[in-house]
Design a protein around this motif. Structure first.
Motif, PDB file in Angstrom:
ATOM      1  N   LYS A  69       0.824  -1.217   0.000  1.00  0.00           N
ATOM      2  CA  LYS A  69       0.000   0.000   0.000  1.00  0.00           C
ATOM      3  C   LYS A  69       0.854   1.261   0.000  1.00  0.00           C
ATOM      4  N   GLN A  72       0.100   4.181  -2.533  1.00  0.00           N
ATOM      5  CA  GLN A  72      -1.165   4.819  -2.219  1.00  0.00           C
ATOM      6  C   GLN A  72      -1.021   5.717  -0.980  1.00  0.00           C
ATOM      7  N   GLN A  75       0.923   8.892  -1.780  1.00  0.00           N
ATOM      8  CA  GLN A  75       0.130   9.815  -2.589  1.00  0.00           C
ATOM      9  C   GLN A  75      -0.878  10.554  -1.711  1.00  0.00           C
ATOM     10  N   ARG A  79      -0.918  14.617  -0.856  1.00  0.00           N
ATOM     11  CA  ARG A  79      -2.071  15.436  -1.219  1.00  0.00           C
ATOM     12  C   ARG A  79      -2.664  16.125   0.004  1.00  0.00           C
ATOM     13  N   LYS A  80      -2.838  15.335   1.054  1.00  0.00           N
ATOM     14  CA  LYS A  80      -3.433  15.890   2.269  1.00  0.00           C
ATOM     15  C   LYS A  80      -2.559  16.997   2.856  1.00  0.00           C
ATOM     16  N   ASP A 152       5.535   5.938  -8.869  1.00  0.00           N
ATOM     17  CA  ASP A 152       4.099   6.184  -8.848  1.00  0.00           C
ATOM     18  C   ASP A 152       3.806   7.613  -8.379  1.00  0.00           C
ATOM     19  N   LEU A 155       4.308  10.179 -10.945  1.00  0.00           N
ATOM     20  CA  LEU A 155       3.201  10.170 -11.884  1.00  0.00           C
ATOM     21  C   LEU A 155       2.077  11.104 -11.402  1.00  0.00           C
ATOM     22  N   SER A 156       1.772  11.009 -10.117  1.00  0.00           N
ATOM     23  CA  SER A 156       0.738  11.873  -9.568  1.00  0.00           C
ATOM     24  C   SER A 156       1.186  13.327  -9.572  1.00  0.00           C
ATOM     25  N   ALA A 159       0.981  15.101 -12.884  1.00  0.00           N
ATOM     26  CA  ALA A 159      -0.346  15.463 -13.389  1.00  0.00           C
ATOM     27  C   ALA A 159      -0.824  16.798 -12.825  1.00  0.00           C
ATOM     28  N   ARG A 160      -0.158  17.292 -11.784  1.00  0.00           N
ATOM     29  CA  ARG A 160      -0.587  18.566 -11.200  1.00  0.00           C
ATOM     30  C   ARG A 160      -0.350  19.712 -12.179  1.00  0.00           C
TER      31      ARG A 160
ATOM     32  N   ARG B 176      -7.117  18.847 -14.990  1.00  0.00           N
ATOM     33  CA  ARG B 176      -6.527  18.819 -13.655  1.00  0.00           C
ATOM     34  C   ARG B 176      -5.956  17.439 -13.374  1.00  0.00           C
ATOM     35  N   SER B 177      -5.402  17.265 -12.160  1.00  0.00           N
ATOM     36  CA  SER B 177      -4.936  15.935 -11.808  1.00  0.00           C
ATOM     37  C   SER B 177      -6.091  15.142 -11.197  1.00  0.00           C
ATOM     38  N   VAL B 178      -6.066  13.855 -11.412  1.00  0.00           N
ATOM     39  CA  VAL B 178      -7.075  12.987 -10.800  1.00  0.00           C
ATOM     40  C   VAL B 178      -6.734  12.894  -9.321  1.00  0.00           C
ATOM     41  N   PHE B 181      -8.200   7.836  -6.665  1.00  0.00           N
ATOM     42  CA  PHE B 181      -8.317   6.709  -7.588  1.00  0.00           C
ATOM     43  C   PHE B 181      -8.082   5.436  -6.816  1.00  0.00           C
ATOM     44  N   GLU B 183      -6.226   1.675  -7.111  1.00  0.00           N
ATOM     45  CA  GLU B 183      -5.155   0.987  -7.849  1.00  0.00           C
ATOM     46  C   GLU B 183      -5.570   0.277  -9.133  1.00  0.00           C
ATOM     47  N   GLY B 194      -0.741   8.713 -17.777  1.00  0.00           N
ATOM     48  CA  GLY B 194      -0.623   9.585 -16.613  1.00  0.00           C
ATOM     49  C   GLY B 194      -1.919   9.736 -15.839  1.00  0.00           C
ATOM     50  N   ARG B 195      -1.885  10.612 -14.849  1.00  0.00           N
ATOM     51  CA  ARG B 195      -3.048  10.826 -13.997  1.00  0.00           C
ATOM     52  C   ARG B 195      -3.677  12.188 -14.238  1.00  0.00           C
ATOM     53  N   THR B 196      -3.531  12.684 -15.426  1.00  0.00           N
ATOM     54  CA  THR B 196      -4.238  13.906 -15.763  1.00  0.00           C
ATOM     55  C   THR B 196      -5.667  13.528 -16.118  1.00  0.00           C
TER      56      THR B 196
END
Ligand SMILES: Nc1ncnc2c1ncn2[C@@H]1O[C@H](COP(=O)(O)OP(=O)(O)OP(=O)(O)O)[C@@H](O)[C@H]1O
Ligand SMILES: [Mg+2]
Lengths: 248, 312
Positions: A69, A72, A75, A79-80, A152, A155-156, A159-160, B176-178, B181, B183, B194-196
């Motif tokens: 995990k 996850q 990430q 974010r938080k 991972d 990747l997140s 996307a920002r 925006r970004s997701v 989600f 897994e 990607g996570r867009t």
């Protein structure tokens, strides 16, 4: 926004107190989050206590997680933390305007507008995350998973809308007195990076506190060699080369 | 931080809104997730049933509410093209033991989560429910949103296959970004992109949902292998080899590759697929040669029988 994410599976045992180091980081505007990895046995009562103490002192959060995990968890924490950092800032502003109330005390309609602004900021503010990986012997079987989680995470971050970059360190270094090693300098894309951890020689010691201090230095000066010694390193021409070795 | 308020409220508890004074009596727990707890409630003034979601985190639940509000505004402007207007009913806070818990009230969606619906009705019904679901996604996409956290639990299905999406906590505007989600349904997890937030992100999740529902074992095997070796080719291999997926094969291949012009096209192709009698659901197996022969023989016999019966 600056964050340190510490990933460890045990207790620190050398050098300055990591709790104190985290408190210092917070003073410098760097939030410290901690993930305790719990595969292959537990992290121990002392370990989990230390983890939550470090996070509290560093103004961040701590979580226990299995390697499954991990991605996850990281990430979610990142974010938080971004949201909370913005929330703090917003609450501070609001307190100036409204006296001693926070946005939770606003009526729903106004709250809705404030959160819209907060969401916008969370998505667009620049973000710098330094990952600090405990590479003491017990972590060895977990490093592959840690590397996956880092990919991972990139990747997140990628996307920002806001600029996001990531740097990776492990500790301790191969020589005594080397409290942290830079594995990956600030990057916005891991696409070309083959393998993050190359030169890890496992040692028993876990100098978590000194490693956090090193990373703070890196945030400030962009190098691990410290402000004073930087000139010397450049003179001898070894500074760049050494870092270069760690960055593939 | 998120530990408080996780214990469920007892049946019969009356939740009174701090700002608007609406009163809702708890009937039972409907479900609980990472963002909040959802109860079935009766609005005391109208005796109507609603679903009420109490959030763990004020910001998170408020962004979710903001999405619902934006959707409602859009549907208003477009003459009900978006989410139907009655979905979000009220937003308020509930004071419990001196703490304010943010909540919102929404339409109570009767129905089963996608998985139990299919368990009851049979896998063939995925064709119908899938079409409804794609149409819901299409509406969202055309309004500039991506659902994000698409998974079987977030899809409720009425007895005849009509679909409602619930849980708008993962919805992001396109580009925006997701932000949320899961897994298995995340294309990043499979190294497939990607996570867009863009419509193809939802197509991918939709495809994995189908695979999960019709070919769970191979999906599980692929998902639990070492991350270094996991890739979206594993998904393609499953799509190509599993008999249960064969009616949807071409569509699924395009979905995981993000190969539709837009969601309208994805809907259209799905529809053609499930309404064309040839590909009718049941896994089509190649008819063996001997069977063709037998079939020809049977036809001849039938012809003879008819000939005799009709007495030419
Ligand atoms: N409008 C509704 N009508 C009926 N049941 C609902 C409704 N909304 C939610 N539920 C039930 O409550 C459960 C949890 O709701 P929801 O998914 O919104 O919570 P969450 O905290 O966002 O979950 P997640 O962990 O998926 O993010 C759902 O799985 C569903 O069973
Ligand atoms: Mg949900």
């Amino acid at each position: 926004m600056k964050q340190i994410m510490l990933i460890t599976d045990g207790c620190s045992n050398v050098g300055e107190s990591p709790v104190m180091a985290a408190a210092l980081a917070k003073q410098e505007g760097i939030i410290v989050n901690v993930v305790g990895i719990i595969d292959y046995g537990t992290i121990g009562e002392l370990g989990s206590l230390e983890i939550s103490e470090i996070a509290k002192a560093g103004g961040g959060m701590s979580r226990l997680s299995g390697t499954q995990k991990l991605a996850q968890t990281m990430q979610m924490m990142t974010r938080k933390t971004v949201v909370q950092t913005i929330q703090h800032a917003v609450n501070k502003e609001l307190r100036q305007i409204l006296g001693n109330s926070s946005f939770e005390d606003l009526p729903p309609d106004q709250r809705s507008q404030v959160v819209e602004v907060m969401d916008e900021l969370s998505e667009t503010s620049p973000l710098e995350i330094a990952l600090l990986i405990d590479a003491s012997a017990s972590m060895k079987p977990k490093l592959a998973a840690v590397e996956e989680a880092i990919r991972d995470m990139m990747l997140s971050l990628g996307a920002r809308k806001g600029n996001s970059r990531l740097a990776v360190f492990h500790f301790p270094g191969p020589h005594s007195g080397e409290d942290a090693v830079l594995d990956l300098d600030w990057t916005t894309d891991l696409g070309t990076v083959r393998s993050i951890f190359q030169r890890i020689s496992m040692r028993g010691a876990t100098p978590t506190g000194p490693a956090i201090l090193k990373v703070m230095e890196f945030f400030q000066y962009g190098t691990l060699k410290g402000h004073e010694s930087k000139n010397w390193m450049e003179e001898t021409g070894r500074g760049e080369g050494m870092l270069g070795d760690y960055v593939v | 931080m998120t530990t408080s308020s996780k214990s469920a409220l007892a049946q019969g508890t009356v939740v009174t809104g701090r700002w608007k004074g609406g009163r809702y009596m708890i009937q039972r727990l409907l479900g609980q997730g990472s963002n909040g707890v959802v109860y079935l409630v009766k609005q005391l003034d109208s005796a109507k049933l609603y679903a009420l979601k109490m959030g763990f985190d004020t910001v998170d639940i408020q962004s979710e509410i903001n999405v619902l509000k934006a959707l409602q505004r859009q549907s208003h402007r477009r003459g009900n093209a978006g989410r139907d207007l009655s979905y979000l009913v009220e937003v308020d806070d509930y004071t419990l033991q001196g703490r304010e818990i943010p909540f919102y009230v929404m339409r109570y969606v009767k129905g089963d989560p996608l998985r139990s619906f299919l368990a009851k009705r049979g896998g063939l019904w995925l064709s119908i429910a899938g079409l409804h679901l794609l149409r819901q996604l299409r509406q969202l996409h055309e309004n500039g949103w991506v659902f994000g956290d698409l998974k079987p639990e977030n899809v409720l299905v009425s007895p005849y296959g009509e679909v409602e999406l619930i849980d708008y906590g993962g919805v992001s505007s396109i580009g925006r970004s997701v932000k949320q989600f899961t897994e298995w349904y995340d294309r990043g997890f499979w190294g497939a992109g990607g996570r867009t937030a863009d419509p193809s992100y939802d197509w991918f999740s939709f495809a994995v949902v189908c695979i999960h529902l019709l070919a769970e074992e191979p999906l599980k095997r692929a998902a639990t292998q070492l991350p270094q070796t996991r890739s979206y080719n594993d998904l393609l291999a499953i799509i190509r080899s599993e008999a249960a997926l064969s009616p949807y094969r071409g569509w699924l291949e395009r979905a995981v590759a993000g190969n539709f012009r837009d969601t309208a096209e994805a809907c259209q192709l799905w529809k053609e697929l499930v309404t064309s009698p040839l590909s009718r659901r049941r896994p089509r197996q190649k008819t063996p040669r001997w069977m063709l022969g037998a079939f020809a023989l049977a036809l001849t016999l039938l012809g003879c029988a008819l000939y005799l019966t009709l007495g030419f």
